[in-house]
Design an enzyme around this catalytic site. Structure first.
Site, short mmCIF file in Angstrom:
data_model
loop_
_atom_site.label_atom_id
_atom_site.label_comp_id
_atom_site.label_asym_id
_atom_site.label_seq_id
_atom_site.Cartn_x
_atom_site.Cartn_y
_atom_site.Cartn_z
CG ASP B 11 55.07 42.41 -3.08
OD1 ASP B 11 55.52 40.68 -2.92
OD2 ASP B 11 56.16 43.09 -2.28
CG ASP B 13 56.10 41.57 4.04
OD1 ASP B 13 55.24 41.31 4.35
OD2 ASP B 13 56.97 41.76 4.72
CE LYS B 209 57.07 38.90 -6.17
NZ LYS B 209 56.63 40.21 -5.43
CG ASP B 234 57.77 46.93 -0.63
OD1 ASP B 234 57.41 46.28 -1.66
OD2 ASP B 234 58.03 46.48 0.56
#
Lengths: 284, 284
Positions: B11, B13, B209, B234
């Site tokens: 991912d 960010d 996603k 995250d």
């Protein structure tokens, strides 16, 4: 059938008028039901862009003699819900996605509001590090049809609902499409509500059809049994379902969107108790 | 664990960067994984406002040496879906709610499009009797995050989806909120998709996603088993769930929105296979 009915609730578009034209025989029928038969009548519309007062203007302009108290627009329903739940006592404000009808109804019950038409041209500052400020005193977001919906309003509503503890999310209705003009179907308040649902993950309290709120209000205020009320509408999936779900008698009129062919082809569970060409058939 | 993994999907960010700042150790870790260990890496983001090429620019500016083919933005995923389903052969067009990223990706696969940034200031004529014209050749509506979403775009999308036979409704993602700035959460593409869902009553095909589309694409194109892929993210509710739902190994990094406390408090079914402070931990 008429004998057992004390009250008629009429949908407006396709029953009383089509766009800006009165449907034939409506004036005479209303006079007959009220004056000759002593029935009570109400008018119900999911359109929230006008207030009761603004609707009254439309009725008057069409030559119909109606009281504001007989009109249940979904803008009024939103205000009625806030009154029922004693929202004014909280001292909180309402953020509006919607038009003038909601503003006028909130003003009448003394609830302060922001948003709505005033936020039409607002643009959020999305530059690095910036946050859009929002009023922590907003205790409810009311979402009605809004021709000027924009990202600013969506983000404002999202912040209030997600960040203000206990903030209510109220929808005037969930209609997918609406009839702004006769020429086509237009995206309805389902779009505005869907946007807020989609960015908050929360479901709204719905105050317009098919919610029972308006029926509860009439039953409470005028002390009537639902079985003494007849819902008259032109749509199987909203008006007739609304009536059936709330234990009312139901009548479909063919003066709106439903043809006799469509009516007869529908399954048994969605059939109205009776049907007629138009409101004028009451006089026949 | 590293031994059994051939491919890492990161991912962006909160993993590779925070806003416009590279997270410490990312460059060295990527070099190590690729050059020393011979792993393949991909980067995946639900942000559709940029194209692969535009993301490549961001990677390069941050000093990272990445190929366009390694980047899976949801704008690319929308185009990849249309390619997979041979949309170009239909000769139809796409109506866009969204930004430049989707336009660029459609241009690359030779699919004509309209809407998007061009419809930013458009207002529908809603005067009595008027109808908003729409292109009967639109065969798909792609809905991505759009800072300039408005009623015109909603109505255009509604008309295409409801009136053009077989018209597809594709959503880049359903994220309720997004991180336009670090200072607060912002209404995400869930709002735009919710609006179109709410006025059509239809559910979209989701390409970002947590849809499996990107995994299927990688598995297909590079001939890998899902169990040889590790998803590094995250967020428990998107990245880790996305990995688990698709049979990947999962790793949570604490360099983004999830704290160790939150991770350890989460229930067993949502736990990642492993976790680390940040990508730099790969080197430790």
């Amino acid at each position: 059938m008429l004998a057992g009915i004390k009250t008629f609730i009429f949908d407006c578009d396709g029953v009383v008028w089509r766009g800006d034209s009165l449907i034939d025989g409506v004036k005479e029928t209303l006079d007959y039901l009220r004056k000759d038969l002593g029935k009570r009548v109400f008018f119900v519309t999911n359109n929230s862009t006008k207030s009761r007062e603004q609707y009254l203007g439309k009725f008057t302009k069409l030559g119909l003699d109606v009281e504001a108290e007989e009109i249940f627009s979904s803008s009024f329903a939103a205000a009625a819900y806030l009154e029922q739940t004693q929202f004014a006592k909280t001292g909180k404000k309402v953020y509006i996605i919607g038009e003038q009808g909601i503003e006028e109804e909130l003003a009448l019950i003394g609830v302060p509001y922001l948003g709505g038409p005033s936020d039409k041209a607002k643009v959020a500052d999305m530059s690095p590090g910036s946050a859009m400020p929002h009023d922590a005193d907003v205790g409810a977001v009311v979402v009605g049809f809004d021709r000027h919906v924009n990202y600013y309003k969506m983000q404002y509503a999202q912040l209030c609902i997600n960040e203000n503890p206990g903030c209510l999310f109220i929808a005037t209705n969930l209609d997918a499409v609406t009839h702004l003009t006769d020429a086509q179907e237009w995206a309805g308040n389902g779009a505005m509500v869907g946007a807020i649902r989609g960015c908050t993950g929360k479901d709204p309290i719905v105050v317009g059809k098919p919610s029972s709120l308006m029926i509860d209000y009439i039953v409470d205020k005028y002390g009537m049994a639902p079985s003494e009320i007849c819902m008259v509408g032109d749509r199987m999936d909203t008006d007739i379902m609304f009536g059936k779900n709330n234990g009312l008698q139901t009548m479909l009129v063919l003066s709106g969107v439903t043809t006799e062919e469509k009516l007869l082809a529908a399954d048994a569970t969605s059939q109205p108790d009776c049907y007629a060409e138009s409101m004028a058939s009451f006089m026949a």
